[in-house]
Scaffold this active site. Structure first.
Site, PDB file in Angstrom:
ATOM      1  N   HIS A  56      36.932  35.405  22.737  1.00 22.47           N
ATOM      2  CA  HIS A  56      36.016  36.537  22.560  1.00 22.47           C
ATOM      3  C   HIS A  56      34.586  36.029  22.553  1.00 22.47           C
ATOM      4  O   HIS A  56      34.338  34.820  22.585  1.00 22.47           O
ATOM      5  CB  HIS A  56      36.346  37.347  21.311  1.00 22.47           C
ATOM      6  CG  HIS A  56      36.157  36.642  19.997  1.00 22.47           C
ATOM      7  ND1 HIS A  56      36.893  35.548  19.619  1.00 22.47           N
ATOM      8  CD2 HIS A  56      35.325  36.899  18.954  1.00 22.47           C
ATOM      9  CE1 HIS A  56      36.534  35.163  18.400  1.00 22.47           C
ATOM     10  NE2 HIS A  56      35.570  35.960  17.988  1.00 22.47           N
ATOM     11  N   HIS A  58      31.894  36.079  20.483  1.00 23.74           N
ATOM     12  CA  HIS A  58      31.052  35.673  19.365  1.00 23.74           C
ATOM     13  C   HIS A  58      30.550  34.240  19.549  1.00 23.74           C
ATOM     14  O   HIS A  58      31.281  33.361  20.003  1.00 23.74           O
ATOM     15  CB  HIS A  58      31.801  35.810  18.047  1.00 23.74           C
ATOM     16  CG  HIS A  58      31.900  37.231  17.567  1.00 23.74           C
ATOM     17  ND1 HIS A  58      32.793  37.642  16.612  1.00 23.74           N
ATOM     18  CD2 HIS A  58      31.197  38.346  17.918  1.00 23.74           C
ATOM     19  CE1 HIS A  58      32.653  38.936  16.388  1.00 23.74           C
ATOM     20  NE2 HIS A  58      31.694  39.387  17.173  1.00 23.74           N
ATOM     21  N   ASP A  60      30.056  31.752  17.654  1.00 22.15           N
ATOM     22  CA  ASP A  60      30.763  30.622  17.048  1.00 22.15           C
ATOM     23  C   ASP A  60      32.066  30.292  17.772  1.00 22.15           C
ATOM     24  O   ASP A  60      32.843  29.446  17.310  1.00 22.15           O
ATOM     25  CB  ASP A  60      31.007  30.861  15.552  1.00 22.15           C
ATOM     26  CG  ASP A  60      31.899  32.048  15.258  1.00 22.15           C
ATOM     27  OD1 ASP A  60      31.973  32.969  16.097  1.00 22.15           O
ATOM     28  OD2 ASP A  60      32.525  32.072  14.173  1.00 22.15           O
ATOM     29  N   HIS A  61      32.276  30.926  18.926  1.00 28.14           N
ATOM     30  CA  HIS A  61      33.417  30.582  19.784  1.00 28.14           C
ATOM     31  C   HIS A  61      32.994  30.162  21.199  1.00 28.14           C
ATOM     32  O   HIS A  61      33.838  29.664  21.946  1.00 28.14           O
ATOM     33  CB  HIS A  61      34.403  31.756  19.853  1.00 28.14           C
ATOM     34  CG  HIS A  61      35.090  32.011  18.554  1.00 28.14           C
ATOM     35  ND1 HIS A  61      36.369  31.595  18.277  1.00 28.14           N
ATOM     36  CD2 HIS A  61      34.644  32.604  17.411  1.00 28.14           C
ATOM     37  CE1 HIS A  61      36.685  31.924  17.026  1.00 28.14           C
ATOM     38  NE2 HIS A  61      35.653  32.544  16.490  1.00 28.14           N
ATOM     39  N   HIS A 114      38.820  43.068  16.047  1.00 26.71           N
ATOM     40  CA  HIS A 114      37.672  42.264  15.605  1.00 26.71           C
ATOM     41  C   HIS A 114      36.516  42.469  16.577  1.00 26.71           C
ATOM     42  O   HIS A 114      35.378  42.715  16.171  1.00 26.71           O
ATOM     43  CB  HIS A 114      38.095  40.802  15.543  1.00 26.71           C
ATOM     44  CG  HIS A 114      37.020  39.843  15.151  1.00 26.71           C
ATOM     45  ND1 HIS A 114      36.452  39.825  13.893  1.00 26.71           N
ATOM     46  CD2 HIS A 114      36.419  38.837  15.858  1.00 26.71           C
ATOM     47  CE1 HIS A 114      35.544  38.863  13.844  1.00 26.71           C
ATOM     48  NE2 HIS A 114      35.509  38.253  15.015  1.00 26.71           N
ATOM     49  N   ASP A 133      40.306  35.130  16.112  1.00 27.71           N
ATOM     50  CA  ASP A 133      39.917  35.947  14.963  1.00 27.71           C
ATOM     51  C   ASP A 133      40.683  37.269  14.908  1.00 27.71           C
ATOM     52  O   ASP A 133      40.189  38.258  14.362  1.00 27.71           O
ATOM     53  CB  ASP A 133      38.412  36.200  14.983  1.00 27.71           C
ATOM     54  CG  ASP A 133      37.604  34.929  14.782  1.00 27.71           C
ATOM     55  OD1 ASP A 133      38.215  33.851  14.630  1.00 27.71           O
ATOM     56  OD2 ASP A 133      36.366  35.004  14.791  1.00 27.71           O
ATOM     57  N   HIS A 171      39.518  29.980  12.300  1.00 25.27           N
ATOM     58  CA  HIS A 171      38.702  29.576  11.145  1.00 25.27           C
ATOM     59  C   HIS A 171      39.569  29.030  10.028  1.00 25.27           C
ATOM     60  O   HIS A 171      40.740  29.386   9.885  1.00 25.27           O
ATOM     61  CB  HIS A 171      37.927  30.780  10.591  1.00 25.27           C
ATOM     62  CG  HIS A 171      36.823  31.258  11.478  1.00 25.27           C
ATOM     63  ND1 HIS A 171      35.550  30.751  11.436  1.00 25.27           N
ATOM     64  CD2 HIS A 171      36.833  32.206  12.446  1.00 25.27           C
ATOM     65  CE1 HIS A 171      34.795  31.375  12.331  1.00 25.27           C
ATOM     66  NE2 HIS A 171      35.551  32.262  12.963  1.00 25.27           N
TER      67      HIS A 171
END
Length: 255
Positions: A56, A58, A60-61, A114, A133, A171
């Protein structure tokens, strides 16, 4: 032969993964929070990156992708529904499509909730699912873009996978998730035991990911909205499981 999978800690609490097919030498990275840890792991193993699977959009990915590709060029695969906000993709995929890492075939699952367009990758022969996530250790991702009924439906798809499937999520949230889980399912002996094991692992600096789907089905409240004890604890005996899930997610948001 099955995929050899490395769990790679990134940033403060993210995980990326390397999935290596020993028969062909092909290696996929699953999500790229930052490049350095993945590049070091590739060098340590003497593996050559061939694919990057993105779950996805975001940051942080995906924020480490450009730096990773500058050193280790690879084919980038991500969701067609998310392509407008992902880095450039070589291949776009949707629910039901497949990806191949060497001899291993992975099935794309739409697990929106999400985010819209969030995908998971299930490699049945390797008994592995990369869920990022969506389904997480003792939890699920916060519902930012989708709806709670949509997230419940996505989790039900994942819950239907074989129980021995290893769940590689995005995470290291399991310890905090356990504290919340005990607040809605306090008398579950499997959860109590798992929470203790998670505390012990984290005290040693060990990852709690992957878990197995069997563990999640027994202990993760977000998969257990049909459980009579959880429903009773919430004052929702006999309620629609989607509504029970929504209440659990709302409580977690405020926990």
């Amino acid at each position: 032969m099955t995929l050899q999978i490395l769990t790679i800690p990134c940033l403060s609490d993210n995980y990326a993964y390397l999935a290596h097919d020993p028969a062909t030498g092909q290696t996929a990275a699953v999500d790229v929070p930052e490049a350095g840890p993945l590049l070091r792991a590739l060098a340590d193993k003497d593996w050559t990156l061939s694919h990057v699977l993105i779950t996805h959009h975001h940051g942080d990915h995906i924020d480490g992708l450009a730096e990773l590709l500058a050193t280790a060029p690879a084919q980038v695969i991500g969701a067609a529904a998310d392509a407008h906000r992902l880095p450039p993709l070589d291949i776009t995929v949707s629910e039901g499509d497949t990806v191949t890492i060497g001899d291993q075939v992975g099935y794309v699952m739409d697990v929106s909730g999400h985010t819209i367009g969030h995908i998971a990758f299930h490699f049945p022969e390797s008994r592995a699912a990369f869920t990022a996530d969506s389904l997480m250790g003792l939890g699920c991702g916060r519902v930012f873009e989708g709806t709670k009924p949509q997230m419940w439906a996505s989790l039900q798809k994942l819950a239907a996978l074989p129980a021995e499937t290893a769940i590689y999520s995005g995470h290291e949230y399991t310890q905090s998730n356990a504290k919340f889980a005990l607040s809605v399912d306090p008398s579950n002996p499997a959860l109590i035991s798992r929470a203790e094991a998670v505390d012990a692992a984290r005290a040693k600096g060990q990852p709690t990911i992957p878990s197995t789907l069997a563990e999640e089905l027994a202990t993760n409240p977000f998969l257990r909205a049909t459980d009579p004890d959880i429903q009773a604890n919430l004052g929702m005996t006999g309620a629609d499981p989607a509504d029970v899930f929504a209440e659990i997610r709302t409580r977690k948001d405020c926990f």
